[in-house]
Motif scaffolding. Sequence first.
Motif, PDB file in Angstrom:
ATOM      1  N   ILE A  71      23.610-140.367 -54.142  1.00 16.21           N
ATOM      2  CA  ILE A  71      23.003-139.606 -55.358  1.00 16.21           C
ATOM      3  C   ILE A  71      22.008-138.388 -54.835  1.00 16.21           C
ATOM      4  CG2 ILE A  71      21.497-139.600 -57.407  1.00 16.21           C
ATOM      5  CD1 ILE A  71      22.553-142.648 -57.705  1.00 16.21           C
ATOM      6  N   MET A  72      21.132-138.677 -54.082  1.00 17.37           N
ATOM      7  CA  MET A  72      20.003-137.746 -53.598  1.00 17.37           C
ATOM      8  C   MET A  72      20.645-136.710 -52.834  1.00 17.37           C
ATOM      9  SD  MET A  72      17.424-138.715 -54.885  1.00 17.37           S
ATOM     10  CE  MET A  72      16.412-137.217 -54.433  1.00 17.37           C
ATOM     11  N   ASP A  73      21.942-137.005 -52.040  1.00 17.24           N
ATOM     12  CA  ASP A  73      22.411-135.880 -51.329  1.00 17.24           C
ATOM     13  C   ASP A  73      23.342-135.173 -52.362  1.00 17.24           C
ATOM     14  OD1 ASP A  73      23.699-134.834 -48.844  1.00 17.24           O
ATOM     15  OD2 ASP A  73      25.535-135.645 -49.520  1.00 17.24           O
ATOM     16  N   ALA A  74      24.071-135.314 -53.377  1.00 16.10           N
ATOM     17  CA  ALA A  74      24.826-134.978 -54.282  1.00 16.10           C
ATOM     18  C   ALA A  74      23.767-134.233 -55.071  1.00 16.10           C
ATOM     19  CB  ALA A  74      25.515-136.099 -55.376  1.00 16.10           C
ATOM     20  N   VAL A  75      22.507-134.213 -55.458  1.00 11.06           N
ATOM     21  CA  VAL A  75      21.571-133.505 -55.964  1.00 11.06           C
ATOM     22  C   VAL A  75      21.175-132.385 -55.091  1.00 11.06           C
ATOM     23  CG1 VAL A  75      19.230-133.281 -56.843  1.00 11.06           C
ATOM     24  CG2 VAL A  75      20.457-135.414 -57.367  1.00 11.06           C
ATOM     25  N   GLU A  76      20.907-132.901 -53.875  1.00 12.35           N
ATOM     26  CA  GLU A  76      20.701-131.626 -52.955  1.00 12.35           C
ATOM     27  C   GLU A  76      22.003-130.551 -52.804  1.00 12.35           C
ATOM     28  OE1 GLU A  76      18.884-129.190 -50.190  1.00 12.35           O
ATOM     29  OE2 GLU A  76      17.979-130.580 -51.620  1.00 12.35           O
ATOM     30  N   GLN A  77      23.016-131.095 -52.715  1.00 11.01           N
ATOM     31  CA  GLN A  77      24.254-130.085 -52.798  1.00 11.01           C
ATOM     32  C   GLN A  77      24.179-129.280 -54.191  1.00 11.01           C
ATOM     33  OE1 GLN A  77      28.161-131.714 -51.159  1.00 11.01           O
ATOM     34  NE2 GLN A  77      26.888-133.675 -50.955  1.00 11.01           N
ATOM     35  N   LEU A  78      24.208-129.904 -55.106  1.00 13.36           N
ATOM     36  CA  LEU A  78      24.164-129.312 -56.338  1.00 13.36           C
ATOM     37  C   LEU A  78      22.770-128.069 -56.484  1.00 13.36           C
ATOM     38  CD1 LEU A  78      24.921-128.915 -59.305  1.00 13.36           C
ATOM     39  CD2 LEU A  78      23.204-130.706 -59.920  1.00 13.36           C
ATOM     40  N   ARG A  79      21.741-128.556 -55.790  1.00 15.83           N
ATOM     41  CA  ARG A  79      20.675-127.363 -55.770  1.00 15.83           C
ATOM     42  C   ARG A  79      20.966-126.253 -54.820  1.00 15.83           C
ATOM     43  NH1 ARG A  79      16.480-131.588 -54.876  1.00 15.83           N
ATOM     44  NH2 ARG A  79      15.357-132.065 -56.982  1.00 15.83           N
ATOM     45  N   GLN A  80      21.591-126.441 -53.793  1.00 19.17           N
ATOM     46  CA  GLN A  80      22.367-125.457 -52.909  1.00 19.17           C
ATOM     47  C   GLN A  80      23.307-124.655 -53.526  1.00 19.17           C
ATOM     48  OE1 GLN A  80      23.666-127.121 -49.235  1.00 19.17           O
ATOM     49  NE2 GLN A  80      21.722-127.421 -48.311  1.00 19.17           N
ATOM     50  N   GLU A  81      24.372-125.066 -54.268  1.00 21.63           N
ATOM     51  CA  GLU A  81      25.461-124.468 -55.111  1.00 21.63           C
ATOM     52  C   GLU A  81      24.683-123.787 -56.081  1.00 21.63           C
ATOM     53  OE1 GLU A  81      29.673-124.882 -56.909  1.00 21.63           O
ATOM     54  OE2 GLU A  81      28.642-126.831 -56.138  1.00 21.63           O
ATOM     55  N   MET A  82      23.591-124.209 -56.554  1.00 19.96           N
ATOM     56  CA  MET A  82      23.023-123.308 -57.796  1.00 19.96           C
ATOM     57  C   MET A  82      22.162-122.069 -57.246  1.00 19.96           C
ATOM     58  SD  MET A  82      24.243-124.346 -60.761  1.00 19.96           S
ATOM     59  CE  MET A  82      25.498-124.417 -59.896  1.00 19.96           C
ATOM     60  N   ASP A  83      21.539-122.406 -56.020  1.00 17.74           N
ATOM     61  CA  ASP A  83      20.915-121.623 -55.210  1.00 17.74           C
ATOM     62  C   ASP A  83      21.622-120.308 -54.836  1.00 17.74           C
ATOM     63  OD1 ASP A  83      18.295-122.754 -55.459  1.00 17.74           O
ATOM     64  OD2 ASP A  83      18.346-123.535 -53.830  1.00 17.74           O
ATOM     65  N   ASP A  84      22.885-120.620 -54.500  1.00 19.42           N
ATOM     66  CA  ASP A  84      23.814-119.498 -54.068  1.00 19.42           C
ATOM     67  C   ASP A  84      24.356-118.782 -54.894  1.00 19.42           C
ATOM     68  OD1 ASP A  84      23.685-120.435 -51.246  1.00 19.42           O
ATOM     69  OD2 ASP A  84      25.663-121.723 -51.245  1.00 19.42           O
ATOM     70  N   ILE A  85      24.466-119.300 -56.237  1.00 13.44           N
ATOM     71  CA  ILE A  85      24.955-118.440 -57.197  1.00 13.44           C
ATOM     72  C   ILE A  85      23.883-117.771 -58.019  1.00 13.44           C
ATOM     73  CG2 ILE A  85      25.784-118.889 -60.012  1.00 13.44           C
ATOM     74  CD1 ILE A  85      27.009-121.347 -59.118  1.00 13.44           C
ATOM     75  N   SER A  86      22.486-118.169 -58.015  1.00  9.03           N
ATOM     76  CA  SER A  86      21.596-117.504 -58.392  1.00  9.03           C
ATOM     77  C   SER A  86      20.737-116.455 -57.547  1.00  9.03           C
ATOM     78  CB  SER A  86      20.404-118.310 -58.920  1.00  9.03           C
ATOM     79  OG  SER A  86      19.809-119.091 -57.960  1.00  9.03           O
ATOM     80  N   GLN A  87      21.023-116.904 -56.209  1.00 10.03           N
ATOM     81  CA  GLN A  87      20.382-116.114 -55.346  1.00 10.03           C
ATOM     82  C   GLN A  87      18.902-115.713 -55.417  1.00 10.03           C
ATOM     83  OE1 GLN A  87      22.656-112.608 -54.817  1.00 10.03           O
ATOM     84  NE2 GLN A  87      24.389-113.567 -53.780  1.00 10.03           N
ATOM     85  N   LEU A  88      18.299-116.784 -55.906  1.00  9.83           N
ATOM     86  CA  LEU A  88      16.867-116.751 -56.427  1.00  9.83           C
ATOM     87  C   LEU A  88      15.959-117.006 -55.135  1.00  9.83           C
ATOM     88  CD1 LEU A  88      16.820-118.234 -59.991  1.00  9.83           C
ATOM     89  CD2 LEU A  88      16.626-115.708 -59.309  1.00  9.83           C
ATOM     90  N   ARG A  89      16.220-117.432 -54.250  1.00  6.98           N
ATOM     91  CA  ARG A  89      15.517-117.917 -53.042  1.00  6.98           C
ATOM     92  C   ARG A  89      16.366-117.833 -51.861  1.00  6.98           C
ATOM     93  NH1 ARG A  89      14.845-123.280 -51.381  1.00  6.98           N
ATOM     94  NH2 ARG A  89      16.083-124.736 -52.491  1.00  6.98           N
ATOM     95  N   ALA A  90      15.459-117.798 -50.629  1.00  5.05           N
ATOM     96  CA  ALA A  90      16.065-118.039 -49.347  1.00  5.05           C
ATOM     97  C   ALA A  90      16.874-119.140 -49.185  1.00  5.05           C
ATOM     98  CB  ALA A  90      15.170-117.753 -48.427  1.00  5.05           C
ATOM     99  N   GLY A  91      17.949-119.245 -48.360  1.00  5.49           N
ATOM    100  CA  GLY A  91      18.665-120.420 -47.962  1.00  5.49           C
ATOM    101  C   GLY A  91      18.131-121.241 -46.728  1.00  5.49           C
ATOM    102  N   ARG A  92      18.519-122.475 -46.650  1.00  6.05           N
ATOM    103  CA  ARG A  92      18.264-123.376 -45.466  1.00  6.05           C
ATOM    104  C   ARG A  92      19.249-124.115 -45.265  1.00  6.05           C
ATOM    105  NH1 ARG A  92      16.200-128.866 -45.532  1.00  6.05           N
ATOM    106  NH2 ARG A  92      16.907-129.024 -47.556  1.00  6.05           N
ATOM    107  N   VAL A  93      19.469-124.287 -43.923  1.00  2.00           N
ATOM    108  CA  VAL A  93      20.409-125.387 -43.237  1.00  2.00           C
ATOM    109  C   VAL A  93      19.843-126.104 -42.254  1.00  2.00           C
ATOM    110  CG1 VAL A  93      20.920-123.230 -41.570  1.00  2.00           C
ATOM    111  CG2 VAL A  93      22.663-125.153 -42.083  1.00  2.00           C
ATOM    112  N   ILE A  94      20.501-127.302 -42.114  1.00  5.54           N
ATOM    113  CA  ILE A  94      20.028-128.403 -41.215  1.00  5.54           C
ATOM    114  C   ILE A  94      20.989-128.561 -40.366  1.00  5.54           C
ATOM    115  CG2 ILE A  94      19.059-130.669 -40.892  1.00  5.54           C
ATOM    116  CD1 ILE A  94      18.213-130.726 -44.000  1.00  5.54           C
ATOM    117  N   ILE A  95      20.615-128.406 -39.059  1.00  9.96           N
ATOM    118  CA  ILE A  95      21.761-128.256 -37.806  1.00  9.96           C
ATOM    119  C   ILE A  95      21.387-129.488 -37.176  1.00  9.96           C
ATOM    120  CG2 ILE A  95      22.623-127.178 -35.969  1.00  9.96           C
ATOM    121  CD1 ILE A  95      23.268-125.537 -38.748  1.00  9.96           C
ATOM    122  N   GLY A  96      22.550-130.277 -36.754  1.00  6.77           N
ATOM    123  CA  GLY A  96      22.449-131.341 -35.860  1.00  6.77           C
ATOM    124  C   GLY A  96      22.803-131.008 -34.609  1.00  6.77           C
TER     125      GLY A  96
END
Length: 309
Positions: A71-96
Amino acid sequence: MELRQLQYTLQIAEERNFSRAAEKLHIAQPSLSQQLSKLEQELGVKLFHRNTSSVELTHAGASFITHARKIMDAVEQLRQEMDDISQLRAGRVIIGSMPITGSHLLPYVLPAFKEAYPEISVTLLEDTSLNLEKLTAGGGTDLSLLSLPLQEPTLTYETICEEKIDLAVPPNHPLAKLKSKPGGVSLEQLKDEPFIVLKKGQGFRKIALDLCRDAGFEPNIVFESNNIETVQSLVAAGMGITLVPRFIARAERSELIPVYVPLSSPVPSRTLVIAYRKGRYLSKAAEAFIETFKLTMKEHLQDENETQG
């Protein structure tokens, strides 16, 4: 049930301790305990066994944690997708990343990415291949630098490059004189040699052992290490031989340098990939990182070929 209660429960499960969980969440411990009790009353089950020394998940708690992570991962993905659409703030990426492979490749990739996308922040997590696959499958990373084959069926990937594999031998080994001779060494010639390999959990261990088995022999393993740098030092000290991905071969300025001898055609290689969970939404930041990685490695390989040529 509130999202913050899911977050609180996940933190308790990770820390196995209320005080540490409260500290990480930046809330008071009584507030954390109160929220957990409220959640347990709503669900009608106990999520944790509590005693003075530890906190352990109940059977119901283990099931709850599995679903809460999704559930929390799905919420984070939703936030990322909305951020990409709105372009209201800088992006973030977690790399392993696999630690040693990453230490040789990421110094080329990360500066190029930072220059092209200065507004995107990068968080780097280093771990073994096996743990990285689990992290990536669970949403702990957006992307992970791994090598094929992948063991986790829920992951998919994009190929970054093919990396040739060399033989590393001690400087006084009879095969060391073949370093510059055309043709290389066949794997079959190595069947009676003492091998130094990585320990279980490291992706390249399986690649090395499978190559030997495909050549018709089981390698005589005399030492194992968690670190490919330690493996190379032991080889240079005369303790055995090993197979080494070419990007990881030591520079001549290093101490305890083995001699790297090419293997005969068809030269074995490993495939480096950027892996992510199937069906996971890839943010613009993640897509940009993949494209930057591909382009940077293409340029790096071209430079390497021109140098060797």
